[in-house]
Design an enzyme around this catalytic site. Structure first.
Site, PDB file in Angstrom:
ATOM      1  N   VAL A   1       0.767   3.935   1.887  1.00 59.80           N
ATOM      2  CA  VAL A   1       1.263   4.432   3.177  1.00 59.80           C
ATOM      3  C   VAL A   1       1.763   3.295   4.066  1.00 59.80           C
ATOM      4  CG1 VAL A   1      -0.041   6.585   3.233  1.00 59.80           C
ATOM      5  CG2 VAL A   1      -1.106   4.492   4.078  1.00 59.80           C
ATOM      6  N   CYS A   2       2.044   2.154   3.449  1.00 57.56           N
ATOM      7  CA  CYS A   2       2.608   1.027   4.198  1.00 57.56           C
ATOM      8  C   CYS A   2       4.096   0.940   3.886  1.00 57.56           C
ATOM      9  CB  CYS A   2       1.914  -0.277   3.815  1.00 57.56           C
ATOM     10  SG  CYS A   2       2.434  -1.637   4.869  1.00 57.56           S
ATOM     11  N   ILE A   3       4.921   0.881   4.925  1.00 59.94           N
ATOM     12  CA  ILE A   3       6.365   0.810   4.700  1.00 59.94           C
ATOM     13  C   ILE A   3       6.947  -0.479   5.274  1.00 59.94           C
ATOM     14  CG2 ILE A   3       6.794   3.286   4.437  1.00 59.94           C
ATOM     15  CD1 ILE A   3       7.449   3.401   7.432  1.00 59.94           C
ATOM     16  N   THR A   4       6.085  -1.514   5.378  1.00 63.53           N
ATOM     17  CA  THR A   4       6.547  -2.816   5.869  1.00 63.53           C
ATOM     18  C   THR A   4       7.752  -3.296   5.073  1.00 63.53           C
ATOM     19  OG1 THR A   4       4.322  -3.421   6.589  1.00 63.53           O
ATOM     20  CG2 THR A   4       5.862  -5.222   6.223  1.00 63.53           C
TER      21      THR A   4
ATOM     22  N   GLY B   1       0.805  -1.221   0.000  1.00 65.91           N
ATOM     23  CA  GLY B   1       0.000   0.000   0.000  1.00 65.91           C
ATOM     24  C   GLY B   1       0.838   1.271   0.000  1.00 65.91           C
TER      25      GLY B   1
END
EC number: 1.7.1.7
Length: 327
Positions: free
Chosen positions: A175-178, A173
């Site tokens: 805004v996902c920085i996994t 996603g």
């Protein structure tokens, strides 16, 4: 074995058109069935605090769209179910896997939601399997969505535990920085991961993350998704719960990830970030445009409904479909 799997993402794929058999795109049926219910579109606004709130959930349900309410206002979940049922609307909520959630699930026997989503970042976990079994024991009629996962093994395990659908996507996603914080995930190959997982699935797959354009919805369906969860395209609307910010005379909405410091309120196990999106009008307009674009996709697929998208040919064009263009 894994090295034999084609690796690609949404921007690498173009679907190949078939002969059109409808005279107007309005004849194309975009409806989808999940469990016992039919919905207008195969899309779900992400169950995130800056995407959905109770007012939007109510609006979506009234208009025939599927929704999943986020789990970050825990005490409001039971009153929310009651209010939805009083209006004759479906109740679709999220739960985590902490110990107190077991008691909460058991307490729902008196007013059972139609859908529960077990919502954690790494869904291939014993904690998720245990929660699936608990929900299915306590609320056997409830449709259980579990995730998020990124491998066929995970899909099979969650399905075997009793999940009615699995959510595929680890960190693709906006805004996902996994993928950056942990080194793991499906970022950059989300569409290939979806294809890989869908081949193993016996129950519906929900593609979650990495959707940047409306055409990506059609691509998700082609590669095995029954539904598509979308964050950034649903963020930034006038109705969106995100805080409105003014910068140089322009209005923006905050949009942040479900495991961000802004959502957690602290810098702890952070796998999300916050961005500002230009305010983009009303949610209903975006939903209408999505439906029209998906109807056009169906017409290009040579069919009358979503199933036609599953059978089209495609080419892998490796990052060249934009050809210098932007939208």
């Amino acid at each position: 074995m894994f090295n034999e799997i084609p690796v690609f993402d949404y921007e690498d794929i173009q679907l190949i058109p078939n002969k059109c058999i409808i005279t107007s795109r309005s004849q194309a049926d975009t409806s989808v069935t999940l469990g016992k219910y039919q919905f207008k579109l195969p899309v779900i606004p992400a169950n995130m605090q800056t995407i959905i709130d109770e007012t939007i959930a109510e609006q979506l349900a009234k208009e025939g769209y599927f929704y999943i309410m986020h789990r970050f206002d825990e005490d409001s979940r039971k009153p929310f179910i009651k209010r939805m049922h009083e209006q004759g609307l479906i109740a679709s909520i999220s739960v985590g896997v902490k110990a107190y959630e077991y008691e909460f699930v058991t307490s729902l026997k008196e007013d059972t939601p139609e859908f529960i989503t077990i919502d954690i970042a790494h869904g291939h976990a014993n904690s998720v399997i245990d929660m699936i079994k608990h929900i299915k024991t306590e609320l056997p009629e409830t449709f259980v969505i579990a995730g998020n996962v990124g491998t066929p093994e995970a899909v099979r395990e969650l399905e075997n535990a009793g999940a009615d659908a699995t959510k595929v996507g680890i960190g693709p996603g906006k805004v996902c920085i996994t993928k950056v914080k942990t080194g793991f995930g499906t970022g950059g190959w989300q569409l290939a991961a979806l294809r890989w997982c869908a081949k193993a699935a016996r129950k519906p797959i929900i593609a979650d993350g990495g959707i940047r354009t409306h055409g990506d919805i059609a691509k998700s369906i082609r590669f095995g998704a029954s539904m598509v969860m979308i964050g950034s395209l649903f963020a930034g609307h006038i109705e969106s719960p995100g805080k409105t910010v003014e910068v140089n005379g322009e209005t923006f909405k905050e949009y942040y990830g479900s495991a961000s410091a802004y959502q957690k309120g602290e810098h702890k196990n952070v796998e999300g970030k916050k961005i500002l999106l230009p305010t983009k009008g009303h949610l209903s307009d975006t939903l209408t445009e999505m439906q029209q674009d998906l109807q056009s996709s169906i017409s290009y697929a040579g069919g009358k409904d979503l199933d036609s998208l599953r059978h089209v040919d495609y080419v892998i064009v490796k990052n060249s479909i934009w050809n210098g263009d932007s939208i």
